[in-house]
Design a protein around this motif. Sequence first.
Motif, PDB file in Angstrom:
ATOM      1  N   ARG A   6       0.206  -1.594  -0.071  1.00  0.00           N
ATOM      2  CA  ARG A   6      -0.092  -0.194   0.001  1.00  0.00           C
ATOM      3  C   ARG A   6       1.038   1.238   0.009  1.00  0.00           C
ATOM      4  O   ARG A   6       1.461   2.096   0.891  1.00  0.00           O
ATOM      5  CB  ARG A   6      -0.552  -0.259   0.780  1.00  0.00           C
ATOM      6  N   ILE A   7       0.246   1.839  -0.729  1.00  0.00           N
ATOM      7  CA  ILE A   7       1.634   3.667  -1.438  1.00  0.00           C
ATOM      8  C   ILE A   7       0.239   4.347  -0.715  1.00  0.00           C
ATOM      9  O   ILE A   7      -0.417   4.814  -1.481  1.00  0.00           O
ATOM     10  CB  ILE A   7       1.797   3.428  -2.257  1.00  0.00           C
ATOM     11  N   GLN A   8       0.778   5.876   0.550  1.00  0.00           N
ATOM     12  CA  GLN A   8       0.031   6.720   0.792  1.00  0.00           C
ATOM     13  C   GLN A   8       1.036   8.166   0.529  1.00  0.00           C
ATOM     14  O   GLN A   8       1.714   8.073   1.132  1.00  0.00           O
ATOM     15  CB  GLN A   8      -0.303   6.716   2.606  1.00  0.00           C
ATOM     16  N   PHE A   9       0.346   8.420  -0.877  1.00  0.00           N
ATOM     17  CA  PHE A   9       1.118   9.440  -2.044  1.00  0.00           C
ATOM     18  C   PHE A   9       0.524  10.744  -0.823  1.00  0.00           C
ATOM     19  O   PHE A   9      -0.345  11.084  -0.457  1.00  0.00           O
ATOM     20  CB  PHE A   9       0.661   9.710  -3.225  1.00  0.00           C
ATOM     21  N   ASN A  10       1.401  11.286  -0.939  1.00  0.00           N
ATOM     22  CA  ASN A  10       0.882  13.087  -0.433  1.00  0.00           C
ATOM     23  C   ASN A  10       2.077  13.784  -0.967  1.00  0.00           C
ATOM     24  O   ASN A  10       2.980  13.297  -1.055  1.00  0.00           O
ATOM     25  CB  ASN A  10       0.686  13.729   1.132  1.00  0.00           C
ATOM     26  N   ARG A  11       2.291  15.679  -0.155  1.00  0.00           N
ATOM     27  CA  ARG A  11       3.251  16.251   0.227  1.00  0.00           C
ATOM     28  C   ARG A  11       4.611  15.949   0.763  1.00  0.00           C
ATOM     29  O   ARG A  11       5.369  16.130  -0.319  1.00  0.00           O
ATOM     30  CB  ARG A  11       2.985  17.624  -0.337  1.00  0.00           C
ATOM     31  N   ASN A  12       4.373  14.597   1.193  1.00  0.00           N
ATOM     32  CA  ASN A  12       5.640  14.371   1.853  1.00  0.00           C
ATOM     33  C   ASN A  12       6.278  13.284   1.611  1.00  0.00           C
ATOM     34  O   ASN A  12       7.591  12.585   1.818  1.00  0.00           O
ATOM     35  CB  ASN A  12       5.072  14.470   3.432  1.00  0.00           C
ATOM     36  N   PHE A  13       5.553  11.915   0.524  1.00  0.00           N
ATOM     37  CA  PHE A  13       5.978  11.280  -0.123  1.00  0.00           C
ATOM     38  C   PHE A  13       5.399  10.939  -1.248  1.00  0.00           C
ATOM     39  O   PHE A  13       4.431  10.448  -1.981  1.00  0.00           O
ATOM     40  CB  PHE A  13       5.822   9.730   0.521  1.00  0.00           C
ATOM     41  N   ASN A  14       5.799  11.130  -2.379  1.00  0.00           N
ATOM     42  CA  ASN A  14       5.280  11.430  -3.220  1.00  0.00           C
ATOM     43  C   ASN A  14       5.988  10.663  -5.188  1.00  0.00           C
ATOM     44  O   ASN A  14       6.500   9.351  -4.430  1.00  0.00           O
ATOM     45  CB  ASN A  14       5.722  12.942  -3.953  1.00  0.00           C
ATOM     46  N   PHE A  15       5.578  10.744  -6.291  1.00  0.00           N
ATOM     47  CA  PHE A  15       6.240  10.110  -6.793  1.00  0.00           C
ATOM     48  C   PHE A  15       7.983   9.726  -6.783  1.00  0.00           C
ATOM     49  O   PHE A  15       8.392   8.466  -6.805  1.00  0.00           O
ATOM     50  CB  PHE A  15       6.381  10.355  -8.038  1.00  0.00           C
ATOM     51  N   ARG A  16       8.891  11.084  -6.973  1.00  0.00           N
ATOM     52  CA  ARG A  16      10.045  10.547  -6.624  1.00  0.00           C
ATOM     53  C   ARG A  16      10.666   9.420  -5.076  1.00  0.00           C
ATOM     54  O   ARG A  16      11.632   9.398  -4.953  1.00  0.00           O
ATOM     55  CB  ARG A  16      11.114  11.721  -6.337  1.00  0.00           C
ATOM     56  N   HIS A  17       9.339  10.012  -4.590  1.00  0.00           N
ATOM     57  CA  HIS A  17      10.469   9.135  -2.629  1.00  0.00           C
ATOM     58  C   HIS A  17      10.411   7.502  -3.238  1.00  0.00           C
ATOM     59  O   HIS A  17      11.134   6.691  -2.691  1.00  0.00           O
ATOM     60  CB  HIS A  17       9.534   9.914  -1.287  1.00  0.00           C
ATOM     61  N   GLU A  60       1.653  18.659  -5.909  1.00  0.00           N
ATOM     62  CA  GLU A  60       2.103  17.848  -4.481  1.00  0.00           C
ATOM     63  C   GLU A  60       2.597  16.617  -4.976  1.00  0.00           C
ATOM     64  O   GLU A  60       3.483  16.039  -4.073  1.00  0.00           O
ATOM     65  CB  GLU A  60       0.923  17.587  -3.683  1.00  0.00           C
ATOM     66  N   LEU A  61       2.754  15.449  -6.048  1.00  0.00           N
ATOM     67  CA  LEU A  61       3.182  14.453  -6.131  1.00  0.00           C
ATOM     68  C   LEU A  61       4.119  14.115  -7.115  1.00  0.00           C
ATOM     69  O   LEU A  61       4.646  13.509  -7.377  1.00  0.00           O
ATOM     70  CB  LEU A  61       1.424  12.986  -6.336  1.00  0.00           C
ATOM     71  N   GLY A  62       3.716  15.443  -8.315  1.00  0.00           N
ATOM     72  CA  GLY A  62       4.481  15.329  -8.565  1.00  0.00           C
ATOM     73  C   GLY A  62       4.607  15.910 -10.218  1.00  0.00           C
ATOM     74  O   GLY A  62       2.976  16.323 -10.057  1.00  0.00           O
ATOM     75  N   THR A  63       4.770  15.592 -11.638  1.00  0.00           N
ATOM     76  CA  THR A  63       4.486  15.614 -12.914  1.00  0.00           C
ATOM     77  C   THR A  63       4.532  15.299 -13.485  1.00  0.00           C
ATOM     78  O   THR A  63       4.088  13.381 -12.945  1.00  0.00           O
ATOM     79  CB  THR A  63       5.697  16.882 -13.921  1.00  0.00           C
ATOM     80  N   GLU A  64       3.276  14.715 -14.277  1.00  0.00           N
ATOM     81  CA  GLU A  64       2.880  13.613 -16.138  1.00  0.00           C
ATOM     82  C   GLU A  64       4.315  12.713 -15.755  1.00  0.00           C
ATOM     83  O   GLU A  64       4.458  11.572 -16.316  1.00  0.00           O
ATOM     84  CB  GLU A  64       2.413  13.666 -16.604  1.00  0.00           C
ATOM     85  N   ASP A  65       6.003  13.361 -16.174  1.00  0.00           N
ATOM     86  CA  ASP A  65       6.798  13.040 -16.209  1.00  0.00           C
ATOM     87  C   ASP A  65       7.297  11.820 -15.401  1.00  0.00           C
ATOM     88  O   ASP A  65       8.200  10.570 -15.502  1.00  0.00           O
ATOM     89  CB  ASP A  65       7.984  14.163 -16.852  1.00  0.00           C
TER      90      ASP A  65
END
Length: 402
Positions: A6-17, A60-65
Motif C-alpha cells: 500500500r502506497i499513501q501518496f501526499n506532499r511528504n511522500f511523492n512519486f520521486r520518493h 504535490e505528488l509530482g509531474t506527469e513526467d
Amino acid sequence: PSSTYRIQFNRNFNFRHLLNILDYLEDMGITTIYASPVLQAAKGSEHGYDGIDVTRINSELGTEDDMKKLAQGLKSKGIGWIQDIVPNHLAFDTNNVWLKDVLERGINSSYATYFDIDWDHPFYPKKLMVPFLEAPVSECLQQNILNIRFQEDGFYVAYRDLLYPVSLETYPLLISGCLPDEFNNVNSLLNALISNNGISYEQCCGMKSELMQQLNDDAVSANIHEKVRQINADNELLSSIVHSQHYALVYHMDSNTTINYRRFFNVNGLICLRIEDEAVFNAYHELIYKLYERGHIQGLRIDHVDGLKNPVEYVDRLRAMFGEDCYIIVEKILDDQEELPEMRIQGTSGYEFLSYINQVITDNKGSEKLLKTYNSYVPEFNDYEKLVFDKKLAFLEPYLNG
C-alpha cells in the motif's frame, strides 16, 4: 498480485520518493503497489480522497513526467500498479473546478447536473446549500467575518479564508458607478455573460477573463475597491447580496437536520457525484483511462462502491472502457451474512479476509478474560447487540436527519 504494498501518496511522500525505494520493494518480493488517489486533491491533502480536479495529476505528488518515470521503474522491477479511484465524491472546496462553476452560475452551470444536488429542495430551491459557517449569517455579519472581496479574477463572498464566487447577476450592483464613460463595453460584456445561460464553462471563462481585464484597470479597480468598502460597511445591503447568491451559506450544524446534496456519510466537505450519468462518468475517468492506456497503471481499486447509485452498472461501464485485461477490485465492507453482488471484478480489497485473519490470530481464552474484566467494570454494557444498535441510532438521529 501475490504481494501488494500500500502506497499513501501526499506532499511528504511523492512519486520521486517511491522511485527511490523500488529496490527495497523488490527485495521484499512485492509484485504490485496499490496507490492512493493521484488526481489533483485539496491543497495539503494527506490522503488524496478529497479531489478537486480530475483532469490533472496532483501537483504535490509530482509531474506527469515524474509519474511516467515511476511507472517505468516499477515495470523494470516487475511490479504492477493498482490505482485507487474515487468516483463517489469530490471535495466541497472552492478550488474544485466543477463546483466553483456551480457556485458561480448555479443551475446554469455546465456542471450543475454533475453533482447529486436537490435543486428543488423546499428550503433551498435552485440553490446549493453551503453548510460551513460557524454561526448563522446574521451573526457572521455582526462579527465582520463575512464580506465582499474583489480580486483579479472576480468578486467573492469571503468567509474568513474561504472565498465563494459571487454570481454574475450580482456584478452590475457591485460595479455600479465605478466605470468611466470609455468603459461602456463592460456593460455589454456583462449582459452577454448573464443572458447567455447555456454557454459552456470554457466560453464563460473566456468571456469573464475579458470582463476582468477591463475591471482590473487601475482607475476602475480603485473605484470598485471603494464601492466594496462601502458595501461591507452596510450589513443590510451585505446580507441582501449574500442571500441573493446561487448558494445558501448556512450554519454548519443545520446540516444535521437539513441537507440538499448527497455527502460521503455525514462529511459536509465531500460532495457526491452523479457518476451514473454518462457525461459525468466519461469526464471523471478520462485522465485515469489515459494513464491506463499509456501503461502507467495496470489495475483499479474502486473506493466506496456502495455509495454509487448502481454499482453493477458502474462496473460494467468501467469494464467496457478499460477492457477485460484491466485488474479491477472494489472496496466493499461485507457483513458476515452478506454476499458480494455479481460484478465483473477480480474481487474486493480484502476487508473480509482481514476479518478472518484477525479471528485466526485472536486467542479466544484471552478474549474471554478481557470480556470478563470489561463486564466487571461496566456491567450495564454487557448486552453487545443492544450496545451496537444504540450507538448506531445515536449517530443516525443527530447527524443524518437531513
